[in-house]
Design an enzyme around this catalytic site. Structure first.
Site, PDB file in Angstrom:
ATOM      1  N   GLY A 210       0.848  -1.180   0.000  1.00  0.00           N
ATOM      2  CA  GLY A 210       0.000   0.000   0.000  1.00  0.00           C
ATOM      3  C   GLY A 210       0.886   1.234   0.000  1.00  0.00           C
ATOM      4  O   GLY A 210       2.015   1.183   0.504  1.00  0.00           O
TER       5      GLY A 210
ATOM      6  N   GLN B 162       3.090  10.004   1.097  1.00  0.00           N
ATOM      7  CA  GLN B 162       4.362   9.293   1.248  1.00  0.00           C
ATOM      8  C   GLN B 162       5.328   9.557   0.092  1.00  0.00           C
ATOM      9  O   GLN B 162       6.504   9.204   0.181  1.00  0.00           O
ATOM     10  CB  GLN B 162       4.126   7.780   1.357  1.00  0.00           C
ATOM     11  CG  GLN B 162       3.436   7.385   2.650  1.00  0.00           C
ATOM     12  CD  GLN B 162       3.292   5.882   2.738  1.00  0.00           C
ATOM     13  OE1 GLN B 162       2.377   5.315   2.178  1.00  0.00           O
ATOM     14  NE2 GLN B 162       4.232   5.230   3.421  1.00  0.00           N
TER      15      GLN B 162
ATOM     16  N   CYS C 290       5.486   0.212   7.781  1.00  0.00           N
ATOM     17  CA  CYS C 290       5.172   1.317   6.875  1.00  0.00           C
ATOM     18  C   CYS C 290       6.432   1.690   6.102  1.00  0.00           C
ATOM     19  O   CYS C 290       7.512   1.779   6.693  1.00  0.00           O
ATOM     20  CB  CYS C 290       4.687   2.508   7.701  1.00  0.00           C
ATOM     21  SG  CYS C 290       4.278   3.949   6.711  1.00  0.00           S
ATOM     22  N   LEU C 291       6.285   1.942   4.803  1.00  0.00           N
ATOM     23  CA  LEU C 291       7.452   2.269   3.976  1.00  0.00           C
ATOM     24  C   LEU C 291       8.115   3.577   4.425  1.00  0.00           C
ATOM     25  O   LEU C 291       9.307   3.774   4.189  1.00  0.00           O
ATOM     26  CB  LEU C 291       7.058   2.369   2.499  1.00  0.00           C
ATOM     27  CG  LEU C 291       6.586   1.059   1.846  1.00  0.00           C
ATOM     28  CD1 LEU C 291       6.184   1.305   0.396  1.00  0.00           C
ATOM     29  CD2 LEU C 291       7.655  -0.024   1.911  1.00  0.00           C
TER      30      LEU C 291
ATOM     31  N   HIS D 165      -4.923   1.550   7.127  1.00  0.00           N
ATOM     32  CA  HIS D 165      -3.557   2.071   7.271  1.00  0.00           C
ATOM     33  C   HIS D 165      -3.308   3.200   6.254  1.00  0.00           C
ATOM     34  O   HIS D 165      -2.789   4.265   6.611  1.00  0.00           O
ATOM     35  CB  HIS D 165      -2.542   0.931   7.088  1.00  0.00           C
ATOM     36  CG  HIS D 165      -1.111   1.363   7.164  1.00  0.00           C
ATOM     37  ND1 HIS D 165      -0.259   0.969   8.171  1.00  0.00           N
ATOM     38  CD2 HIS D 165      -0.369   2.177   6.351  1.00  0.00           C
ATOM     39  CE1 HIS D 165       0.935   1.518   7.975  1.00  0.00           C
ATOM     40  NE2 HIS D 165       0.898   2.249   6.870  1.00  0.00           N
ATOM     41  N   GLU D 166      -3.687   2.967   5.004  1.00  0.00           N
ATOM     42  CA  GLU D 166      -3.451   3.982   3.964  1.00  0.00           C
ATOM     43  C   GLU D 166      -4.355   5.193   4.165  1.00  0.00           C
ATOM     44  O   GLU D 166      -3.938   6.337   3.936  1.00  0.00           O
ATOM     45  CB  GLU D 166      -3.648   3.387   2.562  1.00  0.00           C
ATOM     46  CG  GLU D 166      -2.713   2.230   2.227  1.00  0.00           C
ATOM     47  CD  GLU D 166      -1.248   2.499   2.552  1.00  0.00           C
ATOM     48  OE1 GLU D 166      -0.800   3.654   2.427  1.00  0.00           O
ATOM     49  OE2 GLU D 166      -0.551   1.557   2.955  1.00  0.00           O
TER      50      GLU D 166
ATOM     51  N   HIS E  83      -2.985   7.613   6.488  1.00  0.00           N
ATOM     52  CA  HIS E  83      -1.959   8.483   5.894  1.00  0.00           C
ATOM     53  C   HIS E  83      -2.558   9.772   5.342  1.00  0.00           C
ATOM     54  O   HIS E  83      -1.969  10.839   5.499  1.00  0.00           O
ATOM     55  CB  HIS E  83      -1.219   7.768   4.754  1.00  0.00           C
ATOM     56  CG  HIS E  83      -0.065   6.933   5.209  1.00  0.00           C
ATOM     57  ND1 HIS E  83       1.010   7.456   5.884  1.00  0.00           N
ATOM     58  CD2 HIS E  83       0.194   5.608   5.067  1.00  0.00           C
ATOM     59  CE1 HIS E  83       1.881   6.481   6.141  1.00  0.00           C
ATOM     60  NE2 HIS E  83       1.409   5.355   5.670  1.00  0.00           N
TER      61      HIS E  83
END
Ligand code: NI
Length: 184
Positions: free
Chosen positions: A45, A50, A96-97, A138-139, A142
């Site tokens: 995701g 991000q 998370c990236l 989660h996304e 963001h």
């Protein structure tokens, strides 16, 4: 085009992102760049903030997860709104990236209903549950300026404080290109 992934500590990750209102904005091309960037980092995701864009858009591709029903879970969410969440909260170790090398258990409701547009500006209202719901939650966080670490216990937050500060400074190794707010 592959973008650098913005690291923890960058203000763009803390802003409530804005709806895309410019109909000339090429959502499809931008989604393509997001997928390319996400695959380059082996994520499932990725949200627009991000990669430094404060717009309400995220992508998911859960197909690498060998859970039932994941085989077609590749989607683009534009201007999404979670209408409701329900069901029992369950815990799962998230990562998370933007926060490499950190994982922590986050509790989230099992089910959700979401209104969104896809990359062709087609309107949808759908329900998701289980792992799909979790990836979306989660996304979605963001684009609301929320990170998974915000959901951790106070103890865990204290234990991670130094590590998170180091990530902001670029003192971390990720297998992909990143942009650090305080350095390198
Ligand atoms: Ni994330």
């Amino acid at each position: 085009m592959i973008y650098p992934i913005v690291a923890y500590g960058d203000p763009v990750l803390r802003k409530v992102a804005e709806d895309i209102t410019d109909k000339d904005f090429d959502v499809k091309a931008f989604a393509q760049d997001m997928f390319e960037t996400m695959y380059g980092a082996q994520g499932i995701g990725l949200a627009a903030p991000q990669i430094g864009k404060g717009i309400r858009m995220f992508i998911v591709d859960g197909t690498p997860i060998e859970d039932e029903g994941m085989e077609d879970f590749k989607k683009v969410f534009v201007n999404p709104t979670i209408i409701e969440e329900e069901g029992e909260e369950w815990g799962y170790e998230e990562g998370c990236l933007s926060i490499p090398d950190v994982r922590g258990e986050v509790f989230r409701p099992e089910k959700l209903r979401i209104h969104y547009f896809d990359e062709n500006w087609q309107e949808h209202e759908e329900e998701f549950d289980g792992m799909k719901a979790r990836i979306i939650q989660h996304e979605y966080d963001h684009i609301e300026g929320i990170l998974f670490t915000d959901h951790l216990s106070n103890l865990k937050k204290r234990l991670l404080k130094k590590k998170l500060a180091n990530i902001s400074k670029g003192n971390v190794r990720a297998g992909y290109r990143m942009r650090f707010p305080l350095g390198k």
